[in-house]
Motif scaffolding. Structure first.
Motif, PDB file in Angstrom:
ATOM      1  N   UNK A   1      70.905  76.599  55.557  1.00  0.00           N
ATOM      2  CA  UNK A   1      70.863  75.394  56.366  1.00  0.00           C
ATOM      3  C   UNK A   1      71.738  74.271  55.850  1.00  0.00           C
ATOM      4  N   UNK A   2      72.405  74.476  54.714  1.00  0.00           N
ATOM      5  CA  UNK A   2      73.323  73.462  54.201  1.00  0.00           C
ATOM      6  C   UNK A   2      74.462  73.256  55.191  1.00  0.00           C
ATOM      7  N   UNK A   3      75.092  72.073  55.180  1.00  0.00           N
ATOM      8  CA  UNK A   3      76.160  71.809  56.168  1.00  0.00           C
ATOM      9  C   UNK A   3      77.232  72.886  56.202  1.00  0.00           C
ATOM     10  N   UNK A   4      77.576  73.437  55.043  1.00  0.00           N
ATOM     11  CA  UNK A   4      78.610  74.465  55.009  1.00  0.00           C
ATOM     12  C   UNK A   4      78.105  75.870  55.219  1.00  0.00           C
ATOM     13  N   UNK A   5      76.797  76.047  55.472  1.00  0.00           N
ATOM     14  CA  UNK A   5      76.242  77.372  55.670  1.00  0.00           C
ATOM     15  C   UNK A   5      76.263  78.199  54.399  1.00  0.00           C
ATOM     16  N   UNK A   6      76.140  79.495  54.554  1.00  0.00           N
ATOM     17  CA  UNK A   6      76.125  80.412  53.416  1.00  0.00           C
ATOM     18  C   UNK A   6      77.474  80.384  52.707  1.00  0.00           C
ATOM     19  N   UNK A   7      77.432  80.274  51.396  1.00  0.00           N
ATOM     20  CA  UNK A   7      78.624  80.370  50.552  1.00  0.00           C
ATOM     21  C   UNK A   7      78.308  81.354  49.434  1.00  0.00           C
ATOM     22  N   UNK A   8      79.082  82.415  49.329  1.00  0.00           N
ATOM     23  CA  UNK A   8      78.840  83.427  48.301  1.00  0.00           C
ATOM     24  C   UNK A   8      79.363  82.933  46.958  1.00  0.00           C
ATOM     25  N   UNK A   9      78.608  83.236  45.890  1.00  0.00           N
ATOM     26  CA  UNK A   9      79.025  82.784  44.562  1.00  0.00           C
ATOM     27  C   UNK A   9      79.281  83.925  43.589  1.00  0.00           C
ATOM     28  N   UNK A  10      78.856  85.141  43.913  1.00  0.00           N
ATOM     29  CA  UNK A  10      79.083  86.257  42.999  1.00  0.00           C
ATOM     30  C   UNK A  10      78.923  87.567  43.753  1.00  0.00           C
ATOM     31  N   UNK A  11      79.287  88.635  43.081  1.00  0.00           N
ATOM     32  CA  UNK A  11      79.135  89.981  43.626  1.00  0.00           C
ATOM     33  C   UNK A  11      78.454  90.854  42.592  1.00  0.00           C
ATOM     34  N   UNK A  12      77.629  91.779  43.051  1.00  0.00           N
ATOM     35  CA  UNK A  12      76.970  92.704  42.136  1.00  0.00           C
ATOM     36  C   UNK A  12      78.001  93.587  41.449  1.00  0.00           C
ATOM     37  N   UNK A  13      77.756  93.856  40.179  1.00  0.00           N
ATOM     38  CA  UNK A  13      78.581  94.721  39.344  1.00  0.00           C
ATOM     39  C   UNK A  13      79.942  94.119  39.018  1.00  0.00           C
ATOM     40  N   UNK A  14      80.073  92.794  39.205  1.00  0.00           N
ATOM     41  CA  UNK A  14      81.328  92.112  38.900  1.00  0.00           C
ATOM     42  C   UNK A  14      81.018  90.895  38.043  1.00  0.00           C
ATOM     43  N   UNK A  15      81.764  90.694  36.981  1.00  0.00           N
ATOM     44  CA  UNK A  15      81.650  89.488  36.168  1.00  0.00           C
ATOM     45  C   UNK A  15      82.715  88.509  36.644  1.00  0.00           C
ATOM     46  N   UNK A  16      82.311  87.538  37.455  1.00  0.00           N
ATOM     47  CA  UNK A  16      83.274  86.600  38.018  1.00  0.00           C
ATOM     48  C   UNK A  16      83.985  87.201  39.206  1.00  0.00           C
ATOM     49  N   UNK A  17      85.299  87.016  39.283  1.00  0.00           N
ATOM     50  CA  UNK A  17      86.083  87.579  40.369  1.00  0.00           C
ATOM     51  C   UNK A  17      86.550  88.988  40.022  1.00  0.00           C
ATOM     52  N   UNK A  18      86.811  89.762  41.067  1.00  0.00           N
ATOM     53  CA  UNK A  18      87.268  91.134  40.886  1.00  0.00           C
ATOM     54  C   UNK A  18      86.702  92.015  41.985  1.00  0.00           C
ATOM     55  N   UNK A  19      87.222  93.203  42.070  1.00  0.00           N
ATOM     56  CA  UNK A  19      86.793  94.134  43.112  1.00  0.00           C
ATOM     57  C   UNK A  19      85.302  94.422  43.004  1.00  0.00           C
ATOM     58  N   UNK A  20      84.584  94.240  44.116  1.00  0.00           N
ATOM     59  CA  UNK A  20      83.157  94.559  44.156  1.00  0.00           C
ATOM     60  C   UNK A  20      82.998  96.049  44.452  1.00  0.00           C
ATOM     61  N   UNK A  21      82.485  96.825  43.505  1.00  0.00           N
ATOM     62  CA  UNK A  21      82.320  98.257  43.741  1.00  0.00           C
ATOM     63  C   UNK A  21      81.046  98.538  44.524  1.00  0.00           C
ATOM     64  N   UNK A  22      80.912  99.766  44.988  1.00  0.00           N
ATOM     65  CA  UNK A  22      79.677 100.124  45.669  1.00  0.00           C
ATOM     66  C   UNK A  22      78.548 100.222  44.658  1.00  0.00           C
ATOM     67  N   UNK A  23      77.314 100.034  45.150  1.00  0.00           N
ATOM     68  CA  UNK A  23      76.157  99.899  44.274  1.00  0.00           C
ATOM     69  C   UNK A  23      75.600 101.221  43.793  1.00  0.00           C
ATOM     70  N   UNK A  24      75.865 102.294  44.518  1.00  0.00           N
ATOM     71  CA  UNK A  24      75.254 103.584  44.208  1.00  0.00           C
ATOM     72  C   UNK A  24      76.182 104.698  44.653  1.00  0.00           C
ATOM     73  N   UNK A  25      75.829 105.912  44.293  1.00  0.00           N
ATOM     74  CA  UNK A  25      76.646 107.051  44.673  1.00  0.00           C
ATOM     75  C   UNK A  25      76.730 107.183  46.192  1.00  0.00           C
ATOM     76  N   UNK A  26      77.924 107.534  46.677  1.00  0.00           N
ATOM     77  CA  UNK A  26      78.179 107.742  48.102  1.00  0.00           C
ATOM     78  C   UNK A  26      79.068 108.967  48.248  1.00  0.00           C
ATOM     79  N   UNK A  27      78.678 109.896  49.127  1.00  0.00           N
ATOM     80  CA  UNK A  27      79.437 111.126  49.289  1.00  0.00           C
ATOM     81  C   UNK A  27      80.792 110.938  49.933  1.00  0.00           C
ATOM     82  N   UNK A  28      80.972 109.926  50.780  1.00  0.00           N
ATOM     83  CA  UNK A  28      82.256 109.617  51.418  1.00  0.00           C
ATOM     84  C   UNK A  28      82.908 110.850  52.052  1.00  0.00           C
TER      85      UNK A  28
END
Length: 372
Positions: free
Chosen positions: A104-131
């Protein structure tokens, strides 16, 4: 055409199916309650420049064990849409971004981090995926799609319910629907790496099992699980409950059922609703109201219902977002910090549009604001 691209074109067709019928059932000017606030993912946003999350969908918000919010994304790419160009385009699923900003903040949702990443960088998938290959259990798996997440401050553990997708285009009496092979649970004790358990709620051969797409909400000692069929089909919505510390014990799940004279727990499940449901989303709000949202695939609209409790009577549908506002819409996931006040309902809504020759023109997630 690659196998991956063929599979995703099937998913695109399914994603657009609900919106395709809507013009015959709704007319421009149909009243709606929610309005678009902002787009949250895309190649032009920091989700791409910081974590290479460009084309993606879902964005299911749930409360993490530390009180902030995790957002679960499905098939994710570093290009605007699944089929590229270029290819390969770093296909991942599921992926999690996080935020401690109130929607509900004026700017709406703002992401600050990604799982499995320290700071900025490619966010990998969280678990095994057969693809489009052999999955972790030796079975063919197109991809892994998250259904919902839940956390337990007592232990610091998080759980994700997910579907293992068998195909995106399973023929049936009512047309093509995607088919999950089974629903499963994965857990994490560090908030980053999720381990898929051996638990499987198997789909039926005809794709009619009603326990494939889960949404979960804890209240007290119980976790309430609402579920529907995979593929956005006609069918029932079921309700079960299980003690929060018994989620890994299928025999501990209790059904909510009708015995011919009254409703009660500990019975075979009786449908609490019937319809053509997209992915359900149920949250208990801070004032005790239970809120439900889903794509009504017969009308192409994101709708909500409310109830005094999970096993109480649900209200009729309230239209929140129409395909006239957002063509190719699906999802409609309720932010857990929503409330019942005016313009305090925050929905995460996916959009996937394409041309007649199956070229995508949009594949992203936006925030909508409405009222219950």
């Amino acid at each position: 055409m690659t196998l991956a691209r063929r599979s995703f074109l099937g998913k695109i067709a399914i994603a657009g199916a609900a919106g395709a019928v809507a013009p015959f059932l709704l007319r421009p000017g149909t009243a709606q309650a929610a309005t678009w606030k902002k787009r949250l993912t895309g190649t032009d946003l920091d989700t791409n420049s910081r974590w290479q999350v460009a084309g993606t969908d879902l964005g299911i918000p749930y409360v993490l064990e530390n009180g902030s919010i995790g957002y679960l994304f499905g098939d994710t790419f570093n290009t605007p849409w699944p089929e590229g160009p270029p290819l390969p385009n770093d296909w991942r699923s599921p992926v999690m971004l996080r935020s401690n900003i109130h929607p509900g903040a004026p700017g709406g949702v703002v992401f600050d981090s990604a799982a499995r990443v320290a700071g900025n960088g490619r966010a990998p998938e969280l678990m095994h995926n057969g693809h489009n290959g052999i999955g972790i259990d030796g079975l063919w798996e197109v991809t892994v799609i998250p259904n919902d997440g839940i956390s337990f401050p007592e232990t610091g553990r998080q759980l994700i319910s997910y579907m293992s997708i068998e195909n995106w285009n399973s023929a049936g009496p009512a047309g093509p629907h995607w088919k999950s092979r089974y629903a499963g649970l994965a857990f994490s004790d560090n908030g980053n790496d999720f381990i898929r358990t051996s638990l499987k709620w198997w789909n039926t051969g005809d794709n009619t099992d009603p326990f494939q797409m889960w949404t979960m909400q804890r209240h007290g000692d119980w976790v309430y699980v609402f579920s529907v069929r995979s593929g956005r089909q006609d069918g029932p919505m079921m309700l079960r409950r299980v003690r929060w510390d018994r989620l890994f014990y299928p025999e501990s799940y209790e059904g909510w059922g009708w015995n011919g004279s009254n409703w009660g727990w500990g019975r075979p499940c009786t449908p609490i609703l019937t319809g053509r449901f997209g992915e359900p989303s149920v949250r208990r709000l801070s004032d005790g109201t239970w809120a439900m949202a889903y794509l009504n695939c017969a009308t192409g609209c994101i709708v909500t219902r409310t109830a005094a409790g999970p096993d109480q009577v649900w209200t009729g549908e309230k239209i929140q977002v129409t395909p006239w506002q957002e063509p190719g819409l699906y999802g409609g996931f309720i932010h857990p910090w929503s409330t019942t006040g005016a313009n305090n309902l925050h929905l995460m809504v996916s959009k996937w549009t394409k041309t007649l020759d199956n070229r995508s023109t949009a594949y992203h997630m936006s925030q909508f604001v409405g009222s219950l």
